[in-house]
Design a protein around this motif. Structure first.
Motif, PDB file in Angstrom:
ATOM      1  N   LEU A  12      -2.070  11.031   5.404  1.00 14.11           N
ATOM      2  CA  LEU A  12      -3.368  10.550   4.937  1.00 14.11           C
ATOM      3  C   LEU A  12      -3.697   9.159   5.465  1.00 14.11           C
ATOM      4  N   ILE A  13      -2.734   8.229   5.399  1.00 17.83           N
ATOM      5  CA  ILE A  13      -3.019   6.844   5.788  1.00 17.83           C
ATOM      6  C   ILE A  13      -2.681   6.561   7.247  1.00 17.83           C
ATOM      7  N   GLY A  14      -2.148   7.576   7.950  1.00 15.15           N
ATOM      8  CA  GLY A  14      -1.741   7.395   9.338  1.00 15.15           C
ATOM      9  C   GLY A  14      -2.810   7.759  10.343  1.00 15.15           C
ATOM     10  N   PRO A  15      -2.441   7.818  11.627  1.00 12.75           N
ATOM     11  CA  PRO A  15      -3.408   8.110  12.703  1.00 12.75           C
ATOM     12  C   PRO A  15      -4.102   9.465  12.575  1.00 12.75           C
ATOM     13  N   ALA A  16      -3.474  10.404  11.860  1.00 16.40           N
ATOM     14  CA  ALA A  16      -4.066  11.739  11.751  1.00 16.40           C
ATOM     15  C   ALA A  16      -5.369  11.730  10.960  1.00 16.40           C
ATOM     16  N   LEU A  54       0.829  -1.210   0.000  1.00 13.39           N
ATOM     17  CA  LEU A  54       0.000   0.000   0.000  1.00 13.39           C
ATOM     18  C   LEU A  54       0.861   1.257   0.000  1.00 13.39           C
ATOM     19  N   ILE A  55       1.896   1.272   0.831  1.00 14.01           N
ATOM     20  CA  ILE A  55       2.782   2.442   0.914  1.00 14.01           C
ATOM     21  C   ILE A  55       3.465   2.701  -0.430  1.00 14.01           C
ATOM     22  N   LEU A  56       3.967   1.634  -1.059  1.00 15.49           N
ATOM     23  CA  LEU A  56       4.702   1.803  -2.311  1.00 15.49           C
ATOM     24  C   LEU A  56       3.792   2.272  -3.442  1.00 15.49           C
ATOM     25  N   VAL A  57       2.575   1.718  -3.509  1.00 16.39           N
ATOM     26  CA  VAL A  57       1.635   2.148  -4.556  1.00 16.39           C
ATOM     27  C   VAL A  57       1.264   3.614  -4.372  1.00 16.39           C
ATOM     28  N   VAL A  86       7.136   8.362   4.451  1.00 13.50           N
ATOM     29  CA  VAL A  86       5.791   8.101   4.978  1.00 13.50           C
ATOM     30  C   VAL A  86       5.805   8.092   6.503  1.00 13.50           C
ATOM     31  N   SER A  87       6.872   7.549   7.091  1.00  8.37           N
ATOM     32  CA  SER A  87       6.949   7.456   8.557  1.00  8.37           C
ATOM     33  C   SER A  87       6.907   8.830   9.217  1.00  8.37           C
TER      34      SER A  87
END
Length: 394
Positions: A38-42, A9-12, A280-281
């Protein structure tokens, strides 16, 4: 095995975001940072910052800085060592003074305010390296000064963190982890840089030549990664960022005949898996906890986090003879915060110096400053002369 789905998911998403960012004329790293938010806890909370994500991110920043070292010119770094130290010093003094006073004005006590100043005195140059590489500005006098200042900044950060832990202990506040002995830390770091000289001069060329004689596929690339990871590990042991060790490993390997081959082999490896996870991290660190109640502090500290590095480091560059344009590039290149700031904030939180609300606010400010930094650096680079050659400071 669930991590494989997360990694996919991260790479796409980072590939699509990087493509979209480039089409908009924005550094690709911005798209990757936004994906983390976007995909994190926020926001969607699809991915959490767990041990595997952290591990891949750590490898990503190590490879990124190794590539930065491969593209750097050691003679240029040495030439601009004095400006780098001046830039780093003012880039530490300004945040501690200005952000410390601002925090005290906002109602923090003196120790908390000083701690916040120390949090934002650190620089994470990894983001800037990605932007400088993208715009072919790494092997310029500005790039050399930024990289040199990052090394000096990291050493100052370790010293400040050690002093801060000692100060907490004197106030009866127990900080996380064991209290480092500052003298021992400094001796270890001096030994590390002495060993780095030996590595660049003799060890790396010998090991790379030896690897070429091994009957093993990709032996030269494997040996370069052994040097990279080994130096990152040693840097971490002596209290420096592993990224600094990887950077010097890149410089060491760059002074061998295998520089071009390694850049072609290592860069696809990093960009295909590990480096996107690192960007991303950064976004995954962001949460919106207590955001509404601390909005004023968050906005104010974010502005000051950017201005204090821009003005402090830019002024240092200007005092050393750089033009205003070059000074702005150096100032913006030092804005991004990273692991040292996060570690310091975590120590304050675990020691009870920063409550949950204030800790969340500090993390959010670090992430916001890191996202803003590449945008400002790109704008500064637009005004630079179209050249990749380093020229002397006038």
């Amino acid at each position: 095995m669930a991590f494989l789905g997360t990694l996919c998911l991260i790479l796409v998403l980072t590939t699509l975001a990087g493509n979209f960012a480039n089409r908009l004329g924005v550094p690709a790293v911005i798209g990757e940072l936004v994906i983390g938010i976007l995909i994190g806890p926020a926001m969607l909370d699809w991915v959490q910052l767990n041990s595997l994500v952290n591990l891949f991110a750590d490898i990503g920043v190590v490879i990124l800085m190794f590539l930065g070292g491969l593209e750097s010119n050691l003679e240029l770094l040495m030439k601009y060592l004095r400006p780098a130290i001046v830039v780093a010093t003012l880039g530490v003094v300004f945040p501690i003074t200005v952000m410390g006073l601002a925090s005290w004005w906002w109602g923090f006590n003196a120790l908390e305010a000083l701690f916040i100043g120390v949090i934002f005195s650190a620089t994470s140059v990894s983001i800037s390296v990605a932007v400088l590489k993208e715009y072919h500005a790494l092997s310029t006098r500005e790039g050399a000064t930024i990289l040199g200042a990052a090394v000096a900044d990291d050493i100052m950060g370790v010293v400040l963190l050690s002093l801060m832990i000692s100060l907490l202990a004197s106030q009866g506040i127990k900080a996380a982890g064991s209290q480092p002995n500052l003298a021992v830390v400094l001796i270890e770091q001096i030994a590390f840089f002495g060993g780095t000289y030996i590595l660049v001069k003799w060890v790396a060329p010998y090991l790379m030549h030896l690897s070429e004689r091994l009957v093993m596929a990709s032996s030269v690339t494997i040996m370069s990664m052994v040097i990279c990871l080994g130096m990152a590990w040693l840097a971490d042991i002596v209290g420096l960022s592993g990224a600094i060790g990887a950077f010097f490993a890149g410089i060491a390997v760059a002074h061998t005949p295998y520089r071009a081959v390694l850049a072609d082999h290592v860069e696809p490896l990093g960009n295909a898996i590990f480096i996107p996870v690192f960007f991303v991290s950064v976004g995954l660190n962001m949460t919106l906890d207590h955001m509404a109640e601390n909005m004023g502090i968050i906005v104010g500290l974010t502005v000051l986090a950017c201005l204090t590095k821009l003005v402090g480091c830019g002024l240092g560059a200007r005092l050393c003879g750089f033009s205003w344009t070059s000074s702005s590039v150096i100032g913006t290149g030092m804005i991004a915060r990273g692991e040292m700031g996060l570690i310091t904030a975590q120590i304050g939180h675990q020691a009870g110096l920063l409550g949950d609300a204030n800790y969340s606010a500090m993390i959010l400010v670090i992430v916001l400053a890191t996202i803003i930094a590449p945008l400002l650096l790109k704008q500064a680079l637009k005004h630079m002369p179209k050249t990749t050659a380093a020229s002397a400071v006038e």
